[in-house]
Motif scaffolding. Structure first.
Motif: not given
Length: 202
Positions: A174-202
């Motif tokens: 919706s912000a005009g970004l294109v998602l190119i990759r996302d990862d899921f991991n479990v961090g400290r204290d069993r907290e679940e995290w998602s990491t997203f890499l997106a780009v603004r279209p050229a």
């Protein structure tokens, strides 16, 4: 859309809590990103270019910026918590006070980095913040962001907002970004995290 007084109060409370906790946080956080984090930061630099300029919001103790600078990029270190900037200054690193909700971000940047930061942005301010970030990127620029995985939000000393992967991916789009990759991991204290890499279209 302006920031409501209620959302501003939630944000100010979180910043205040970090002012008190900054030194403890600095003591427990990794001073060198782990392999998974390094891989994400290297992907960001691959898009930004090794002579690129990166805005980091919520720099905290500044160790991600240290790693990025070791790869050759220039990092504008910012945080809404003065104590974090003081801790960085004690190491000879210059940072600037910046509030993601209320301040202009400047730009255009080759990339924007916001790790463990948008979890504190009230849900109904998220679209506004993402639009601001997208607008600060050059065409083709990248955005790396990590969030807590889950539903709802919790109040208290630290206001924390949880996102499901598909819901946040839709917000990026919706912000005009294109998602190119996302990862899921479990961090400290069993907290679940998602990491997203997106780009603004050229």
């Amino acid at each position: 859309m302006s920031v409501s007084s209620q959302d501003l109060a939630k944000s100010r409370q979180t910043i205040s809590a970090y002012e008190d906790y900054a030194e403890q946080y600095d003591a427990i956080v990794r001073h060198v990103p782990n392999e998974r984090e390094q891989a994400s930061l290297k992907r960001l630099v691959a898009i930004a270019g090794t002579s690129g300029r990166i805005l980091e919001v919520g720099s905290g103790a500044g160790y991600d910026a240290d790693f990025l600078e070791s790869l050759g990029v220039k990092v504008r270190r910012t945080d809404a918590t003065k104590r974090f900037l003081e801790l960085q200054a004690a190491r000879g690193k210059r940072g600037e006070l910046l509030d993601l909700l209320t301040d202009d971000l400047g730009g255009p940047y080759d990339a924007v980095l916001a790790l463990c930061v948008l979890i504190h942005v009230p849900r109904d301010q998220t679209d506004q913040v993402l639009a601001k970030i997208a607008g600060s990127l050059r065409p083709g620029g990248a955005f790396l962001v990590s969030l807590r995985n889950g539903d709802g939000e919790t109040s208290g000393e630290y206001h924390t907002v949880y996102w499901r992967r598909d819901d946040f991916a839709a917000r990026l789009e919706s912000a005009g970004l294109v998602l190119i990759r996302d990862d899921f991991n479990v961090g400290r204290d069993r907290e679940e995290w998602s990491t997203f890499l997106a780009v603004r279209p050229a």
